[in-house]
Design a protein around this motif. Structure first.
Motif, PDB file in Angstrom:
ATOM      1  N   LEU A  82      12.333  -3.342  -4.044  1.00 29.25           N
ATOM      2  CA  LEU A  82      11.504  -2.442  -4.745  1.00 29.25           C
ATOM      3  C   LEU A  82      12.139  -2.400  -6.352  1.00 29.25           C
ATOM      4  CD1 LEU A  82      11.406   0.501  -2.178  1.00 29.25           C
ATOM      5  CD2 LEU A  82       9.429  -0.710  -2.900  1.00 29.25           C
ATOM      6  N   PHE A  83      13.168  -2.117  -6.361  1.00 35.65           N
ATOM      7  CA  PHE A  83      13.786  -2.184  -7.885  1.00 35.65           C
ATOM      8  C   PHE A  83      13.537  -3.252  -8.527  1.00 35.65           C
ATOM      9  CE2 PHE A  83      17.081  -2.141 -11.309  1.00 35.65           C
ATOM     10  CZ  PHE A  83      17.191  -0.849 -11.348  1.00 35.65           C
ATOM     11  N   ARG A  84      13.289  -4.667  -8.065  1.00 38.94           N
ATOM     12  CA  ARG A  84      13.116  -5.880  -8.688  1.00 38.94           C
ATOM     13  C   ARG A  84      11.555  -6.090  -8.758  1.00 38.94           C
ATOM     14  NH1 ARG A  84      13.690 -10.735  -6.023  1.00 38.94           N
ATOM     15  NH2 ARG A  84      14.137 -10.432  -3.796  1.00 38.94           N
ATOM     16  N   GLY A  85      10.609  -5.274  -8.042  1.00 42.98           N
ATOM     17  CA  GLY A  85       9.450  -5.514  -7.911  1.00 42.98           C
ATOM     18  C   GLY A  85       8.781  -6.530  -6.879  1.00 42.98           C
ATOM     19  N   ALA A  86       9.710  -7.116  -6.101  1.00 43.91           N
ATOM     20  CA  ALA A  86       9.327  -8.095  -5.246  1.00 43.91           C
ATOM     21  C   ALA A  86       8.751  -7.637  -3.912  1.00 43.91           C
ATOM     22  CB  ALA A  86      10.677  -8.503  -4.375  1.00 43.91           C
ATOM     23  N   VAL A  87       8.498  -6.142  -3.752  1.00 38.22           N
ATOM     24  CA  VAL A  87       7.364  -5.459  -2.741  1.00 38.22           C
ATOM     25  C   VAL A  87       6.950  -4.563  -3.504  1.00 38.22           C
ATOM     26  CG1 VAL A  87       8.875  -6.432  -0.764  1.00 38.22           C
ATOM     27  CG2 VAL A  87       9.119  -4.124  -1.840  1.00 38.22           C
ATOM     28  N   ASP A  88       5.640  -3.990  -3.239  1.00 34.97           N
ATOM     29  CA  ASP A  88       4.914  -2.982  -3.650  1.00 34.97           C
ATOM     30  C   ASP A  88       5.504  -1.593  -3.170  1.00 34.97           C
ATOM     31  OD1 ASP A  88       3.364  -4.674  -5.396  1.00 34.97           O
ATOM     32  OD2 ASP A  88       1.940  -5.011  -3.559  1.00 34.97           O
ATOM     33  N   TRP A  89       5.289  -0.515  -3.935  1.00 35.51           N
ATOM     34  CA  TRP A  89       5.456   0.474  -3.518  1.00 35.51           C
ATOM     35  C   TRP A  89       4.410   1.071  -2.636  1.00 35.51           C
ATOM     36  CZ3 TRP A  89       9.963   3.093  -3.973  1.00 35.51           C
ATOM     37  CH2 TRP A  89      10.671   2.787  -4.911  1.00 35.51           C
ATOM     38  N   PRO A  90       4.509   2.100  -1.424  1.00 34.04           N
ATOM     39  CA  PRO A  90       3.475   2.457  -0.608  1.00 34.04           C
ATOM     40  C   PRO A  90       2.265   2.870  -1.464  1.00 34.04           C
ATOM     41  CG  PRO A  90       5.493   3.088   0.264  1.00 34.04           C
ATOM     42  CD  PRO A  90       5.793   2.610  -0.979  1.00 34.04           C
ATOM     43  N   THR A  91       1.088   2.965  -1.100  1.00 31.99           N
ATOM     44  CA  THR A  91       0.005   3.459  -1.973  1.00 31.99           C
ATOM     45  C   THR A  91      -0.056   5.114  -1.446  1.00 31.99           C
ATOM     46  OG1 THR A  91      -1.352   2.655  -0.112  1.00 31.99           O
ATOM     47  CG2 THR A  91      -1.340   1.177  -2.075  1.00 31.99           C
ATOM     48  N   GLU A  92       0.335   5.238  -0.419  1.00 31.65           N
ATOM     49  CA  GLU A  92       0.332   6.726   0.225  1.00 31.65           C
ATOM     50  C   GLU A  92       1.708   7.187   0.554  1.00 31.65           C
ATOM     51  OE1 GLU A  92      -2.461   7.703   2.997  1.00 31.65           O
ATOM     52  OE2 GLU A  92      -4.337   6.814   1.831  1.00 31.65           O
ATOM     53  N   PRO A  93       2.637   7.259  -0.376  1.00 31.50           N
ATOM     54  CA  PRO A  93       4.015   7.746  -0.303  1.00 31.50           C
ATOM     55  C   PRO A  93       4.480   9.003   0.600  1.00 31.50           C
ATOM     56  CG  PRO A  93       3.722   7.845  -2.378  1.00 31.50           C
ATOM     57  CD  PRO A  93       2.496   7.390  -1.985  1.00 31.50           C
ATOM     58  N   GLY A  94       5.208   8.992   1.387  1.00 29.73           N
ATOM     59  CA  GLY A  94       5.679  10.323   2.020  1.00 29.73           C
ATOM     60  C   GLY A  94       6.747  10.857   1.193  1.00 29.73           C
ATOM     61  N   PRO A  95       7.481  11.841   1.597  1.00 27.43           N
ATOM     62  CA  PRO A  95       8.462  12.437   0.604  1.00 27.43           C
ATOM     63  C   PRO A  95       9.801  11.422   0.384  1.00 27.43           C
ATOM     64  CG  PRO A  95       7.864  14.077   2.259  1.00 27.43           C
ATOM     65  CD  PRO A  95       7.046  12.701   2.539  1.00 27.43           C
ATOM     66  N   VAL A  96      10.125  10.603   1.521  1.00 29.33           N
ATOM     67  CA  VAL A  96      11.204   9.534   1.394  1.00 29.33           C
ATOM     68  C   VAL A  96      11.038   8.843   0.392  1.00 29.33           C
ATOM     69  CG1 VAL A  96      12.584   7.893   2.318  1.00 29.33           C
ATOM     70  CG2 VAL A  96      12.020  10.292   3.665  1.00 29.33           C
ATOM     71  N   GLU A  97       9.599   8.140   0.374  1.00 28.36           N
ATOM     72  CA  GLU A  97       9.276   7.261  -0.596  1.00 28.36           C
ATOM     73  C   GLU A  97       9.224   7.796  -2.207  1.00 28.36           C
ATOM     74  OE1 GLU A  97       8.037   5.904   3.291  1.00 28.36           O
ATOM     75  OE2 GLU A  97       7.704   7.699   2.316  1.00 28.36           O
ATOM     76  N   GLN A  98       8.767   9.057  -2.341  1.00 31.91           N
ATOM     77  CA  GLN A  98       8.403   9.751  -3.424  1.00 31.91           C
ATOM     78  C   GLN A  98       9.991   9.630  -4.101  1.00 31.91           C
ATOM     79  OE1 GLN A  98       6.484  13.127  -2.165  1.00 31.91           O
ATOM     80  NE2 GLN A  98       4.486  12.406  -3.033  1.00 31.91           N
ATOM     81  N   THR A  99      11.023  10.163  -3.394  1.00 31.57           N
ATOM     82  CA  THR A  99      12.160  10.385  -3.645  1.00 31.57           C
ATOM     83  C   THR A  99      12.933   9.218  -4.077  1.00 31.57           C
ATOM     84  OG1 THR A  99      12.411  12.521  -2.571  1.00 31.57           O
ATOM     85  CG2 THR A  99      14.425  11.469  -3.150  1.00 31.57           C
ATOM     86  N   LEU A 100      12.755   8.181  -3.308  1.00 35.14           N
ATOM     87  CA  LEU A 100      13.521   6.976  -3.656  1.00 35.14           C
ATOM     88  C   LEU A 100      12.691   6.184  -4.920  1.00 35.14           C
ATOM     89  CD1 LEU A 100      15.137   4.549  -2.897  1.00 35.14           C
ATOM     90  CD2 LEU A 100      13.285   3.695  -1.358  1.00 35.14           C
ATOM     91  N   ARG A 101      11.344   6.532  -5.167  1.00 33.12           N
ATOM     92  CA  ARG A 101      10.807   5.885  -6.247  1.00 33.12           C
ATOM     93  C   ARG A 101      11.427   6.673  -7.434  1.00 33.12           C
ATOM     94  NH1 ARG A 101       4.841   4.017  -7.380  1.00 33.12           N
ATOM     95  NH2 ARG A 101       5.084   2.934  -9.064  1.00 33.12           N
ATOM     96  N   ALA A 102      11.663   8.033  -7.544  1.00 33.26           N
ATOM     97  CA  ALA A 102      11.957   8.617  -8.540  1.00 33.26           C
ATOM     98  C   ALA A 102      13.381   8.382  -8.825  1.00 33.26           C
ATOM     99  CB  ALA A 102      12.282  10.233  -8.042  1.00 33.26           C
ATOM    100  N   ALA A 103      14.224   8.141  -7.646  1.00 35.60           N
ATOM    101  CA  ALA A 103      15.550   7.710  -8.117  1.00 35.60           C
ATOM    102  C   ALA A 103      15.714   6.234  -8.828  1.00 35.60           C
ATOM    103  CB  ALA A 103      16.433   7.439  -6.641  1.00 35.60           C
ATOM    104  N   VAL A 104      14.863   5.435  -8.207  1.00 37.29           N
ATOM    105  CA  VAL A 104      14.816   3.832  -8.765  1.00 37.29           C
ATOM    106  C   VAL A 104      14.349   4.127 -10.203  1.00 37.29           C
ATOM    107  CG1 VAL A 104      13.621   1.769  -8.625  1.00 37.29           C
ATOM    108  CG2 VAL A 104      14.387   2.839  -6.516  1.00 37.29           C
ATOM    109  N   GLN A 105      13.518   4.650 -10.353  1.00 38.37           N
ATOM    110  CA  GLN A 105      13.018   4.828 -11.739  1.00 38.37           C
ATOM    111  C   GLN A 105      13.671   5.177 -12.756  1.00 38.37           C
ATOM    112  OE1 GLN A 105       8.081   4.465 -10.631  1.00 38.37           O
ATOM    113  NE2 GLN A 105       8.982   6.650 -11.716  1.00 38.37           N
TER     114      GLN A 105
END
Length: 282
Positions: free
Chosen positions: A72-95
């Motif tokens: 996810l960090f290097r953009g090899a896979v896409d973020w979920p289009t409908e993220p749950g709380p875990v994905e939202q928090t992970l994306r916040a941490a990565v960004q």
């Protein structure tokens, strides 16, 4: 000179703190001379940010495998289009962790701008657009880090954030470790943003360690150091800082020193793996 700057200047006199400052400096110096950092700093620093993002997310309760975080960090896979709380928090941490690389050139000279950019990165997956990149307004509350007690009201949080900014501007008044540790704890305890406070605190600490010269290559994984025990221990140390008086501040400083030393050891393992061509096997 602000009250916070004066307070930080006096912290080196607390028992064990001066030695902790020296121990951290030595650990970071040893890492700086690792053979991998002669020619392969970008590779090692990128992996440090990947692992820092994972650890930061772990501390927020969003535990995801390192391979997934790396992709996810290097953009090899896409973020979920409908993220749950875990994905939202992970994306916040990565960004936020990724943005720390870009603000480290600003963090000492324009800390308010650096903080705003880090909160844009951390807050975008978590908050409405009109609450991103700015401190709380009067009447806005923060319900994060409730273990530390109720968040200060918005006016007090903004006042303390201004103290953080003044401390960073006068960073030459104290060792980089103390500046980074106090800034981290002040942002987390004052909670100036509606959400994303601890994420911003850890990303800002990373940028400060690099810009302040303690970790010029950006390979120390300070976030992993803070997460080396558990989120409960991390919150406990922040609680001590928030409500434990001088004794609590000392505990947080010593804990932060241990975390950064652990982060330097994690950085050395990354460097070993870079030389061996086995980063994914870490």
């Amino acid at each position: 000179m602000s009250d916070l700057v004066r307070a930080v200047e006096s912290l080196q006199s607390l028992p064990g703190v001066a030695q902790a400052v020296e121990d951290v400096r030595e650990s970071c110096t040893q890492l700086r001379w690792h053979p991998a950092l002669r020619r392969r700093i970008p590779e090692a620093a990128t992996e440090s940010r990947v692992r820092g993002a994972k650890a930061s997310a772990d501390l927020e309760g969003a535990e995801v495998g390192i391979d997934t975080v790396r992709d996810l960090f290097r953009g090899a896979v896409d973020w979920p289009t409908e993220p749950g709380p875990v994905e939202q928090t992970l994306r916040a941490a990565v960004q936020a962790t990724a943005e720390s690389e870009h603000v480290q050139s600003l963090v000492l000279s324009a800390p308010a701008q650096a903080l705003a950019r880090l909160h844009v990165a951390a807050g975008a997956p978590l908050l409405p657009d009109d609450q991103v990149g700015r401190p709380r307004l009067d009447g806005e509350d923060c319900r994060e880090l409730v273990e530390l007690g109720p968040a200060p009201d918005a006016a007090e949080a903004r006042r303390r954030l201004q103290g953080v900014i003044e401390l960073v501007v006068e960073h030459d008044k104290a060792p980089a470790l103390l500046i980074a540790a106090v800034v981290h704890a002040e942002i987390a305890s004052a909670r100036p943003f509606v959400r994303g406070n601890a994420l911003v605190a850890r990303a800002f600490e990373r940028a400060l360690l690099q810009a302040g010269g303690l970790d010029p290559t950006g390979v120390v994984v300070a976030e992993a150091g803070h997460a080396r025990k558990s989120a409960v221990d991390y919150i406990g140390a922040l609680t001590a800082y928030t409500s434990g008086g001088t004794t609590g501040v000392r505990l947080w400083l010593l804990e932060s020193a241990e975390a950064i030393q652990a982060g330097a050891r994690a950085g050395a393992r990354i460097c070993d793996a870079v030389l061996a061509g086995r980063v994914r096997d870490l």
